[in-house]
Design a protein around this motif. Structure first.
Motif, short mmCIF file in Angstrom:
data_model
loop_
_atom_site.label_atom_id
_atom_site.label_comp_id
_atom_site.label_asym_id
_atom_site.label_seq_id
_atom_site.Cartn_x
_atom_site.Cartn_y
_atom_site.Cartn_z
N ASP A 177 0.85 -1.20 0.00
CA ASP A 177 0.00 0.00 0.00
C ASP A 177 0.88 1.25 0.00
OD1 ASP A 177 -2.31 1.43 -0.01
OD2 ASP A 177 -2.81 1.11 2.10
N ILE A 178 1.54 1.51 -1.12
CA ILE A 178 2.56 2.57 -1.20
C ILE A 178 2.30 3.55 -2.34
CG2 ILE A 178 4.38 1.14 -0.18
CD1 ILE A 178 5.37 0.56 -3.02
N PHE A 179 1.16 3.46 -3.00
CA PHE A 179 0.99 4.23 -4.23
C PHE A 179 0.70 5.71 -3.98
CE2 PHE A 179 0.51 -0.13 -5.48
CZ PHE A 179 1.22 -0.18 -6.67
N ASN A 180 0.50 6.08 -2.74
CA ASN A 180 0.40 7.51 -2.43
C ASN A 180 1.74 8.21 -2.59
OD1 ASN A 180 0.98 5.77 -0.14
ND2 ASN A 180 1.13 7.63 1.07
N ASN A 181 2.84 7.45 -2.69
CA ASN A 181 4.16 8.04 -2.90
C ASN A 181 4.41 8.42 -4.36
OD1 ASN A 181 5.74 7.53 -0.19
ND2 ASN A 181 4.62 5.64 -0.60
N PHE A 182 3.60 7.90 -5.26
CA PHE A 182 3.83 8.16 -6.68
C PHE A 182 2.84 9.21 -7.17
CE2 PHE A 182 4.82 3.52 -6.09
CZ PHE A 182 6.20 3.68 -6.10
N THR A 183 3.12 10.44 -6.87
CA THR A 183 2.18 11.52 -7.20
C THR A 183 2.14 11.83 -8.69
OG1 THR A 183 3.93 13.13 -6.73
CG2 THR A 183 2.42 12.58 -4.93
N SER A 184 3.14 11.36 -9.45
CA SER A 184 3.18 11.63 -10.89
C SER A 184 2.85 10.41 -11.74
CB SER A 184 4.58 12.14 -11.29
OG SER A 184 4.93 13.31 -10.59
N LEU A 185 2.57 9.28 -11.12
CA LEU A 185 2.35 8.04 -11.85
C LEU A 185 1.05 8.09 -12.64
CD1 LEU A 185 3.52 5.19 -12.32
CD2 LEU A 185 2.12 4.41 -10.39
N LEU A 203 -4.18 3.57 -3.90
CA LEU A 203 -4.43 3.85 -5.31
C LEU A 203 -5.38 5.03 -5.48
CD1 LEU A 203 -4.87 0.23 -6.77
CD2 LEU A 203 -3.01 1.83 -7.29
N ALA A 204 -6.24 5.23 -4.49
CA ALA A 204 -7.25 6.29 -4.59
C ALA A 204 -6.63 7.68 -4.65
CB ALA A 204 -8.22 6.20 -3.41
N THR A 205 -5.44 7.86 -4.08
CA THR A 205 -4.80 9.17 -4.05
C THR A 205 -3.81 9.36 -5.18
OG1 THR A 205 -3.08 8.36 -2.54
CG2 THR A 205 -5.07 9.30 -1.55
N SER A 206 -3.72 8.40 -6.08
CA SER A 206 -2.76 8.48 -7.19
C SER A 206 -3.38 9.24 -8.36
CB SER A 206 -2.33 7.09 -7.63
OG SER A 206 -3.42 6.42 -8.26
N SER A 207 -2.53 9.53 -9.34
CA SER A 207 -2.98 10.19 -10.57
C SER A 207 -3.01 9.22 -11.74
CB SER A 207 -2.06 11.38 -10.89
OG SER A 207 -2.06 12.33 -9.84
N ILE A 208 -3.15 7.95 -11.46
CA ILE A 208 -3.09 6.92 -12.50
C ILE A 208 -4.22 7.10 -13.51
CG2 ILE A 208 -3.29 4.45 -12.93
CD1 ILE A 208 -1.93 3.97 -10.25
N GLN A 209 -3.85 7.04 -14.78
CA GLN A 209 -4.82 7.12 -15.86
C GLN A 209 -5.09 5.75 -16.47
OE1 GLN A 209 -3.43 10.06 -18.67
NE2 GLN A 209 -3.06 11.58 -17.08
N LYS A 210 -4.03 4.97 -16.67
CA LYS A 210 -4.17 3.63 -17.24
C LYS A 210 -3.77 2.59 -16.20
CE LYS A 210 -3.47 5.03 -22.05
NZ LYS A 210 -2.72 4.80 -23.31
#
Length: 687
Positions: A177-185, A203-210
């Motif tokens: 549960d580390i995807f809040n660290n990837f603010t540009s992903l 994942l909810a706080t990420s900027s993931i598009q795909k």
């Protein structure tokens, strides 16, 4: 002497040259040349490495490599393990070749921004191979022959990561549960691995598009609700996993154009919002799930859609509404998260088909057991949320007041409800939460969160007025009870004061919590926490052409439609014969049935007040008082006190309360019928 000086200078010069030679990247490049099979054309140990190829780029000193691009050149061999000695390397592109052996470690290449190593035959990933990559933006190692390994948590040091492709990488275990660290992903590709477990909340706080998580061998499990908060999504591939639960509301994902959810175990109804309110949607696959309800029909006819295979739509692949009873059953199942066992055992448009009754009962009993255990374990902790305040009437004793809900919002965080009131509430002497409590709410805030009391936000209507739904900026759902305007003066104020006084002192798991109130001129408004499952009326009533306003009780999940019977002779027929009630018991049943008939008439003004209900049920409670009492102490309710006694205590305690003031003491021991409800069980309106 002069000759000796020249000798020293020569030594120093030679030493300097040796040091410089050892400080460049020539050693690694020569090892790379020797490891490649066959070596690229033009590469030779007789030539300085910066001149080997236009795909090898160096810095201005021609001593350090900054870029190596050998993609798609049909190269083979094992790469030197000290690749991370290229301290100035920014781009490494080795994809689409036949390199084998362990993947060389990239650790501490702080200048590296792009690393494409996919579509080779690397067989292992060394520990901490991706640590210290502080400038990394794009990383791909997909389609290799790695031995099983886990997702590299050290990538959190790559805060600028934009593109991550680990497809076909033989990753095992759960996702950290580390995807809040990837603010540009923006792109995360983890398809065709061996991932298990649930989707990380971060994942909810990420900027993931795909988001590609499809075709994991053992299958990711749990809910997919987290994607509802991934507002930047354009493409979601979650197919061929083991996801369960309903499809969430995705209306915040306004740019979503492709949603592939096939071959999972998703249950429940396809959200109406997905069918009608997704302007960018182009492709949707729901095939081979356990979805229920009517077959989905998209408002946009250009959406490429499939939902065949293993699903449980009530009419199969035909469009049209489901049986009303089926929809009621699905609403009940929705309260339990649409259990998978229920969906898998129930097909067609018949609510009684399959082994459905037993499954639902098991689910209900399981949930009740879990809730009971949780309540017992947490009851003492709940006490800490209550503060003790002085009794405003006589200065003696204590009452319980939930300061967390009334004053500070949820979790102790100041809520926007704590704004100044638009009216004069200084006369509300009956409600005293202490000097720190300010449950008043601005009428402006209530107008804002209810869209100026829009008809679209109406939850229900009653004799008291209208209830509107609202949502605070922090996501808290509220229900605003807008009471019918009352004449100015002390009488209306006292009645409103009495209701607030009772609601703030009584705490019970079956009672909705009061969050605040507002006085705006002659208007009186109460704010409660919102209960999303609809009103009690909606569950009790069902409109019919032949009979309207009759109480319906959904019993035993067998589809039987029970009504409050219209005469005493029919009541014994509806009673479970295993109870074998005697004459005394039947008298009590008749009284309760008659009261139920009065309390469930369609028009609110025809129903008896609470005082009448207390008068009828009070003696029955004493007569049939259980031998084992459930401890309700932590909710401010004393089961050892009779209803009649509790009523007298409330009247004496509240003083100004008008709620029960019309109940005479002579009524507290007998069951008398209000003149408004004259008649008997033979009345045509089912009373």
């Amino acid at each position: 002497m002069l000759q000796f000086s020249f000798f020293l200078i020569s030594i120093i010069t030679a030493t300097t040259v040796v040091v410089a030679d050892n400080d460049d990247d020539s050693a690694f490049m020569l090892n790379l040349l020797n490891s490649l099979k066959p070596p690229p054309s033009g590469w030779s140990s007789d030539t300085q490495f910066c001149k080997w190829d236009d795909k090898i780029k160096c810095d201005s000193s021609n001593r350090h490599v900054t870029s190596i691009d050998l993609s798609s050149r049909n190269l083979a061999g094992t790469l030197p393990s000290n690749l991370n000695s290229l301290t100035q390397l920014t781009i490494l592109n080795l994809q689409n070749n036949n390199f084998s052996g362990p993947l060389p470690s990239l650790a501490n290449l702080s200048s590296l921004t792009i690393a494409y190593l996919g579509n080779n035959q690397f067989n292992a990933v060394p520990p901490a191979a991706f640590s210290g990559l502080t400038s990394l933006q794009n990383l791909s190692i997909s389609k290799n022959d790695f031995q099983p390994w886990t997702f590299p948590s050290e990538l959190t040091q790559s805060s600028n990561l934009n593109y991550l492709d680990f497809d076909f990488a033989n990753i095992n275990g759960t996702l950290p549960d580390i995807f809040n660290n990837f603010t540009s992903l923006t792109e995360l590709h983890l398809a065709y691995n061996n991932l298990i477990g649930e989707l990380p909340n971060s994942l909810a706080t990420s900027s993931i598009q795909k988001l590609w998580l499809n075709n994991n061998k053992f299958g990711l499990t749990g809910s997919i609700a987290v994607i509802a908060n991934m507002t930047q999504l354009t493409q979601v591939w979650l197919h061929v996993n083991q996801f369960t639960g309903p499809i969430p509301d995705l209306t915040q994902c306004t740019n979503l154009y492709e949603l592939l959810l096939r071959d999972n175990h998703l249950t429940g109804l396809v959200p109406v919002s997905l069918l009608n309110n997704m302007p960018s949607l182009q492709t949707v696959s729901l095939r081979n799930n356990d979805l229920q309800g009517p077959f989905p029909v998209f408002k946009n006819k250009n959406v490429k859609f499939e939902a065949d295979g293993r699903n449980h739509f009530c009419l199969g692949n035909k469009t049209g509404p489901c049986n009303d009873m089926v929809m009621v059953m699905l609403q009940i199942a929705g309260g339990f998260g649409y259990p998978l066992k229920l969906a898998q055992s129930w097909t067609g448009n018949d609510p009684c088909q399959g082994s459905i009754a037993g499954i639902v009962i098991i689910v209900v009993l399981f949930v009740v057991a879990v809730l009971f255990v949780s309540w017992k374990c947490c009851s003492r902790k709940r006490l800490r949320k209550f503060a003790r305040v002085s009794n405003p009437e006589n200065g003696k004793g204590n009452v319980k007041l939930d300061l967390a809900r009334v004053s500070n919002g949820y979790g102790g965080v100041p809520s926007e409800l704590q704004s100044q009131s638009s009216g004069d509430y200084s006369q509300l002497h009956g409600f005293d939460g202490g000097s720190d409590v300010n449950p008043t709410i601005s009428i402006d805030i209530l107008r804002q969160v209810t869209n100026d009391f829009s008809d679209d936000n109406i939850l229900g209507r009653g004799g008291f007025g209208i209830v509107y739904k609202g949502e605070l900026p922090d996501g808290t759902k509220i229900a605003v009870k807008r009471m019918i305007s009352v004449a100015s003066g002390s009488k209306g104020l006292n009645e409103f004061e009495a209701e607030i006084s009772v609601l703030t002192k009584v705490r019970h798991r079956h009672l909705v919590a009061l969050m605040g109130y507002c006085i705006n001129g002659n208007e009186r408004l109460l704010v409660y926490e919102h209960m999303p499952q609809g009103t009690l009326t909606q569950h009790l009533y069902r409109k019919s052409d032949n009979q309207s306003g009759c109480l319906r009780v959904w019993g035993s999940f067998d589809g039987t439609d029970h009504r409050v019977l219209i005469n005493k002779e029919d009541i014994p027929k509806a009673i479970d014969q295993t109870l074998d009630p005697d004459e005394e018991t039947m008298l009590s049943i008749y009284e309760v049935a008659e009261l139920a008939g009065h309390c469930t008439v369609r028009e609110p003004y025809q129903r008896p007040d609470m005082g009448h209900a207390v008068n009828v049920l009070g003696p029955l409670v004493q007569l049939w008082k259980p031998t084992t009492q459930i401890d309700e102490g932590s909710y401010g309710v004393d089961n050892q006190t009779s209803l009649a006694e509790a009523l007298r205590r409330w009247q004496a305690h509240e003083g100004t309360s008008m709620i029960f003031s019309d109940i005479s003491s002579s009524q507290t021991q007998t069951s008398s019928k209000s003149p408004l409800f004259a008649g008997n069980f033979d009345s045509p309106d089912c009373r």
